[in-house]
Motif scaffolding. Structure first.
Motif, PDB file in Angstrom:
ATOM      1  N   GLY A  15      63.145  68.783  50.313  1.00 29.60           N
ATOM      2  CA  GLY A  15      62.654  68.554  51.808  1.00 29.60           C
ATOM      3  C   GLY A  15      62.606  69.807  52.729  1.00 29.60           C
ATOM      4  O   GLY A  15      62.854  70.806  52.203  1.00 29.60           O
ATOM      5  N   VAL A  16      62.082  69.573  53.739  1.00 29.55           N
ATOM      6  CA  VAL A  16      62.005  70.682  54.653  1.00 29.55           C
ATOM      7  C   VAL A  16      63.182  71.061  55.186  1.00 29.55           C
ATOM      8  O   VAL A  16      63.176  72.370  55.564  1.00 29.55           O
ATOM      9  N   THR A  17      64.208  70.601  55.195  1.00 28.91           N
ATOM     10  CA  THR A  17      65.388  71.089  55.602  1.00 28.91           C
ATOM     11  C   THR A  17      66.328  71.673  54.450  1.00 28.91           C
ATOM     12  O   THR A  17      67.313  72.058  54.838  1.00 28.91           O
ATOM     13  N   ASN A  18      65.483  71.520  53.048  1.00 30.71           N
ATOM     14  CA  ASN A  18      66.380  72.137  51.966  1.00 30.71           C
ATOM     15  C   ASN A  18      67.798  71.627  51.979  1.00 30.71           C
ATOM     16  O   ASN A  18      68.506  72.371  51.464  1.00 30.71           O
ATOM     17  N   ALA A  19      67.628  70.356  51.867  1.00 33.28           N
ATOM     18  CA  ALA A  19      69.405  69.840  52.032  1.00 33.28           C
ATOM     19  C   ALA A  19      69.537  69.668  50.504  1.00 33.28           C
ATOM     20  O   ALA A  19      68.618  69.105  49.708  1.00 33.28           O
ATOM     21  N   ALA A  20      70.973  70.051  50.102  1.00 34.78           N
ATOM     22  CA  ALA A  20      71.445  69.748  48.849  1.00 34.78           C
ATOM     23  C   ALA A  20      71.458  67.929  48.780  1.00 34.78           C
ATOM     24  O   ALA A  20      71.880  67.359  49.474  1.00 34.78           O
ATOM     25  N   ILE A  21      71.087  67.484  47.620  1.00 34.48           N
ATOM     26  CA  ILE A  21      71.006  65.977  47.400  1.00 34.48           C
ATOM     27  C   ILE A  21      72.529  65.811  46.528  1.00 34.48           C
ATOM     28  O   ILE A  21      72.814  66.306  45.797  1.00 34.48           O
ATOM     29  N   ASN A  22      73.169  64.682  47.270  1.00 33.96           N
ATOM     30  CA  ASN A  22      74.419  64.317  46.761  1.00 33.96           C
ATOM     31  C   ASN A  22      74.401  62.934  45.952  1.00 33.96           C
ATOM     32  O   ASN A  22      73.927  61.966  46.480  1.00 33.96           O
ATOM     33  N   MET A  23      74.598  63.084  44.657  1.00 36.68           N
ATOM     34  CA  MET A  23      74.441  61.805  43.752  1.00 36.68           C
ATOM     35  C   MET A  23      76.050  61.425  43.442  1.00 36.68           C
ATOM     36  O   MET A  23      75.847  60.164  42.788  1.00 36.68           O
ATOM     37  N   THR A  24      76.952  61.734  44.162  1.00 32.05           N
ATOM     38  CA  THR A  24      78.257  60.941  43.933  1.00 32.05           C
ATOM     39  C   THR A  24      78.481  59.768  44.701  1.00 32.05           C
ATOM     40  O   THR A  24      79.202  59.130  44.500  1.00 32.05           O
ATOM     41  N   THR A  25      77.788  59.854  46.166  1.00 27.13           N
ATOM     42  CA  THR A  25      77.848  58.790  47.120  1.00 27.13           C
ATOM     43  C   THR A  25      76.794  58.828  47.770  1.00 27.13           C
ATOM     44  O   THR A  25      76.034  59.735  48.004  1.00 27.13           O
ATOM     45  N   GLY A  26      76.754  57.566  48.537  1.00 24.85           N
ATOM     46  CA  GLY A  26      75.584  57.451  49.720  1.00 24.85           C
ATOM     47  C   GLY A  26      74.295  57.103  48.875  1.00 24.85           C
ATOM     48  O   GLY A  26      74.157  56.669  47.630  1.00 24.85           O
ATOM     49  N   ASN A  27      73.328  56.830  49.584  1.00 22.55           N
ATOM     50  CA  ASN A  27      71.961  56.207  49.165  1.00 22.55           C
ATOM     51  C   ASN A  27      71.204  56.766  48.170  1.00 22.55           C
ATOM     52  O   ASN A  27      70.439  56.251  47.307  1.00 22.55           O
ATOM     53  N   ASP A  28      71.257  58.187  47.702  1.00 21.35           N
ATOM     54  CA  ASP A  28      70.759  58.840  46.734  1.00 21.35           C
ATOM     55  C   ASP A  28      71.609  58.431  45.425  1.00 21.35           C
ATOM     56  O   ASP A  28      70.875  59.124  44.354  1.00 21.35           O
ATOM     57  N   ALA A  29      72.928  57.989  45.322  1.00 21.78           N
ATOM     58  CA  ALA A  29      73.533  57.732  44.145  1.00 21.78           C
ATOM     59  C   ALA A  29      72.679  56.627  43.421  1.00 21.78           C
ATOM     60  O   ALA A  29      71.781  55.898  43.689  1.00 21.78           O
ATOM     61  N   VAL A  30      73.157  56.432  42.121  1.00 20.54           N
ATOM     62  CA  VAL A  30      72.418  55.566  41.042  1.00 20.54           C
ATOM     63  C   VAL A  30      72.772  54.239  41.711  1.00 20.54           C
ATOM     64  O   VAL A  30      73.752  53.815  41.890  1.00 20.54           O
ATOM     65  N   ASN A  31      71.450  53.417  41.840  1.00 17.71           N
ATOM     66  CA  ASN A  31      71.606  51.971  42.061  1.00 17.71           C
ATOM     67  C   ASN A  31      72.279  51.574  43.384  1.00 17.71           C
ATOM     68  O   ASN A  31      72.597  50.412  43.379  1.00 17.71           O
ATOM     69  N   VAL A  32      72.482  52.388  44.350  1.00 16.70           N
ATOM     70  CA  VAL A  32      72.812  51.902  45.525  1.00 16.70           C
ATOM     71  C   VAL A  32      71.881  50.997  46.292  1.00 16.70           C
ATOM     72  O   VAL A  32      72.110  50.153  46.868  1.00 16.70           O
ATOM     73  N   LEU A  33      70.610  51.460  46.331  1.00 15.31           N
ATOM     74  CA  LEU A  33      69.515  50.834  46.709  1.00 15.31           C
ATOM     75  C   LEU A  33      68.324  50.355  45.878  1.00 15.31           C
ATOM     76  O   LEU A  33      68.261  51.141  44.653  1.00 15.31           O
ATOM     77  N   PRO A  34      67.539  49.551  46.189  1.00 18.62           N
ATOM     78  CA  PRO A  34      66.291  49.392  45.341  1.00 18.62           C
ATOM     79  C   PRO A  34      65.614  50.452  44.949  1.00 18.62           C
ATOM     80  O   PRO A  34      64.702  50.677  44.231  1.00 18.62           O
ATOM     81  N   THR A  35      65.567  51.663  46.258  1.00 17.82           N
ATOM     82  CA  THR A  35      64.872  52.593  46.047  1.00 17.82           C
ATOM     83  C   THR A  35      65.899  53.820  45.369  1.00 17.82           C
ATOM     84  O   THR A  35      65.243  55.140  45.410  1.00 17.82           O
ATOM     85  N   SER A  36      66.910  53.621  44.961  1.00 20.34           N
ATOM     86  CA  SER A  36      67.650  54.578  44.591  1.00 20.34           C
ATOM     87  C   SER A  36      67.407  54.957  43.109  1.00 20.34           C
ATOM     88  O   SER A  36      66.898  54.024  42.413  1.00 20.34           O
ATOM     89  N   THR A  37      67.772  55.984  42.633  1.00 17.87           N
ATOM     90  CA  THR A  37      67.470  56.399  41.222  1.00 17.87           C
ATOM     91  C   THR A  37      68.480  55.564  40.116  1.00 17.87           C
ATOM     92  O   THR A  37      69.563  54.971  40.565  1.00 17.87           O
ATOM     93  N   ARG A  38      67.982  55.349  39.026  1.00 15.45           N
ATOM     94  CA  ARG A  38      68.553  54.508  38.267  1.00 15.45           C
ATOM     95  C   ARG A  38      69.149  55.428  37.014  1.00 15.45           C
ATOM     96  O   ARG A  38      70.047  54.910  36.154  1.00 15.45           O
ATOM     97  N   THR A  39      68.935  56.745  37.091  1.00 14.99           N
ATOM     98  CA  THR A  39      69.228  57.728  35.842  1.00 14.99           C
ATOM     99  C   THR A  39      70.201  58.814  36.541  1.00 14.99           C
ATOM    100  O   THR A  39      70.715  59.436  35.755  1.00 14.99           O
TER     101      THR A  39
END
Length: 601
Positions: free
Chosen positions: A399-423
């Motif tokens: 992204g434009v802010t060059n933010a580090a993606i957190n897969m341990t918790t939050g919406n980017d983690a596995v299967n948190v939301l229908p739009t979250s990653t499955r893998t």
């Protein structure tokens, strides 16, 4: 088979050559009959446009979600259903039957009618236009046939069949109940069309400044550079050309030589590895040999975010990596679909652990090799730079802010939301990281879709040459070998001047085959190749059915803990699924249209 069998009766013109002063002004009516084309050739050129709009590679298919490279969080995705046991002759996300035959019908009409049209008052200009338009039609017809073979050729009672061949316009009185031709007959027809295209078209569309630069076949009495440029000049960049036709021939030859098709084409002249290597080498020679491969990471690997090159794309011009492309678009569609939720995207395409594990370490060793510097507890360190470029993993930035993606918790983690990653991964390749999809500051950026990349052609040669005569042999005197190409591609990606793993296997044809296939997997990932590559290679059924894997990251953002790979989605493929089906509706209508072995409905 073709829903509208008499396309000429009701056709809305889609204009291709707006502003071309050599073409007669169009009439006002939108509903035309065939005779209209003779008085209004813009209408006839609209038929040619219908071919370009039907090119299967105009957009991204993301068929990788039906392979071991990716899954999707879109539950209605056709390729997801295909991969998980719902592939049938009546439910086929890989179907190209109707669109390609529709394109062929338009091209057949163009070829039958073009000589009756008038494109310019000057007979020399008029003849040039006719030749070019015929060449485009032949090239596009070959492209449609190639895609039909890739999607629908298959074995029937011990014989490899292609598809029905139609070379003339179909109408209400035509016989549609015709049998499929052999695969060899179909490839021979493709080569014939390509040869016609090459003979009629310029290699590239450029404005010549000297009559000596006009191809001899066009340099007739009275020909001038101005006349030639009016019909064959730079303003037609982006249309089918001789170079593009030769690239399609390389694709066809590689398909025909591949294991899934070779047994059926071995008795003819259309399926040898030598042919595939030769046709790829012709394109490579036009690019300048081995030195023509774009050598920088940004030009050859990260071409989709190379802002300087993309900004310079005008009027059909290509980047150094692109041999042929669709148009540019100023949008954020890819980012909206594939950014992770914290970047306001839908996270649609999720790379697998299978694909992540295919990236070597920073020295080029597979991560399972005894000499690797890969560390299981810190799996993304010391890796091939393409991993960071193509796949968004825990700690990678976006992204434009060059933010580090957190897969341990939050919406980017596995299967948190229908739009979250499955893998545990998101796709990063193809996306412009300077797109901001935040609703409070949303923007767009320029994108383009290559139809054919030069890296594909170089990889075509490496594969074919290794199979034909080994990776370090150059019996045809091209000046490079399969080994040389793979070394250059890995040097570009890894930034290494020495490649100890490559050196250790370069004389081993089987090991080189695996490496070449893996480099193709990495270089062309998410571009619509692997689904077809796995089938033409006829990999073991167990490999086709390898479950798509992912990873769960626990702990904290700063101190992540990487779990063992987990199965995310099973693949369900049967032996007959190396070859796609003929559409069930077509076999029901036409008794002579036999189905490929193993497919019912």
């Amino acid at each position: 088979m073709i829903k509208n069998r008499n396309i000429f009766t009701i056709l809305v013109v889609s204009m291709l050559f707006v502003g071309c002063t050599d073409l007669i002004d169009p009439a006002q009516e939108n509903l035309r009959d065939k005779n209209t084309t003779y008085a209004d050739p813009n209408f006839g050129l609209g038929l040619l446009t219908q071919g370009y709009t039907r090119i299967p590679t105009n957009g991204w298919s993301f068929s990788e979600v039906a392979t071991d490279d990716a899954v999707t969080n879109v539950t209605t995705n056709g390729f997801l259903r295909l991969a998980t046991g719902q592939w049938s002759a009546s439910n086929n996300a890989a179907d190209r039957w109707s669109s390609c035959y529709s394109g062929i019908q338009y091209m057949n009409i163009v070829l039958s009618e073009v000589e009756k049209m008038t494109f310019a008052e000057d007979p020399l200009v008029d003849n040039l236009f006719k030749n070019r338009i015929k060449g485009e039609a032949y090239g596009l017809r070959a492209l449609f046939m190639y895609n039909l073979l890739q999607s629908h050729a298959g074995w029937v009672n011990g014989k490899l069949l292609g598809v029905p061949i139609y070379l003339t316009e179909l109408n209400l009185n035509s016989n549609f109940n015709v049998p499929r031709e052999t695969f060899n007959t179909c490839t021979a027809q493709v080569y014939s069309d390509i040869n016609n295209a090459i003979n009629l078209l310029p290699l590239d569309y450029v404005d010549v400044t000297n009559t000596a630069n006009i191809p001899a076949r066009y340099n007739t009495t009275g020909m001038t550079t101005a006349i030639f440029n009016r019909a064959m000049g730079v303003k037609f960049l982006g249309l089918m050309s001789g170079r593009i036709a030769k690239a399609i021939r390389s694709q066809v030859a590689l398909l025909a030589a591949s294991p899934a098709f070779a047994d059926g084409s071995a008795n003819g002249s259309n399926g040898t590895w030598e042919d595939a290597a030769q046709y790829a080498a012709e394109i490579i020679a036009l690019k300048g040999g081995l030195a023509g491969l774009p050598s920088t990471f940004n030009s050859g690997v990260a071409w989709y975010r190379n802002t300087a090159e993309i900004s310079a794309l005008t009027a059909g011009a290509n980047s150094p990596e692109s041999l042929w492309r669709a148009g540019t678009s100023n949008d954020n569609t890819l980012e909206a679909a594939n950014f992770p939720p914290t970047l306001f995207g839908s996270g649609n395409i999720n790379p697998t652990q299978n694909l992540v594990d295919a990236f070597p370490d920073k020295n080029g060793y597979p991560i399972t090799h005894s000499s690797t510097v890969y560390i299981q507890t810190n799996p993304y360190a010391n890796r091939d730079p393409r991993l960071k470029e193509f796949i968004l993993y825990h700690g990678n930035t976006a992204g434009v802010t060059n933010a580090a993606i957190n897969m341990t918790t939050g919406n980017d983690a596995v299967n948190v939301l229908p739009t979250s990653t499955r893998t545990g991964y998101y796709m990063k390749k193809l996306l412009r990281q300077d797109v901001n999809y935040n609703p409070s500051g949303r923007n767009t950026q320029m994108h383009y879709k290559p139809r054919i990349r030069y890296t594909e052609i170089y990889l075509n040669y490496a594969e074919a040459a290794n199979e034909a005569w080994g990776s370090i042999s150059d019996p045809k005197g091209y000046g490079y070998t399969a080994y040389d190409i793979i070394k250059a591609i890995r040097k570009r990606a890894l930034g290494i001047t020495t490649d100890p793993y490559l050196e250790s296997i370069k004389s081993d044809k089987v090991a080189m085959r695996a490496l070449i296939r893996n480099e193709r997997r990495l270089e062309l990932c998410f571009e619509g190749f692997r689904f077809w590559d796995l089938r033409r290679w006829k990999v073991a059924l167990s490999e086709l059915n390898t479950p798509a894997k992912g990873i769960i990251v626990s702990g904290t953002s700063a101190s992540p803990v990487y779990g063992a790979p987990v199965n995310v989605e099973n693949r369900i493929f049967a032996d007959h699924m190396y070859f796609g089906p003929i559409p069930y509706s077509e076999t029901r209508k036409f008794s002579n249209l036999v189905q490929n072995d193993g497919w019912n409905n």
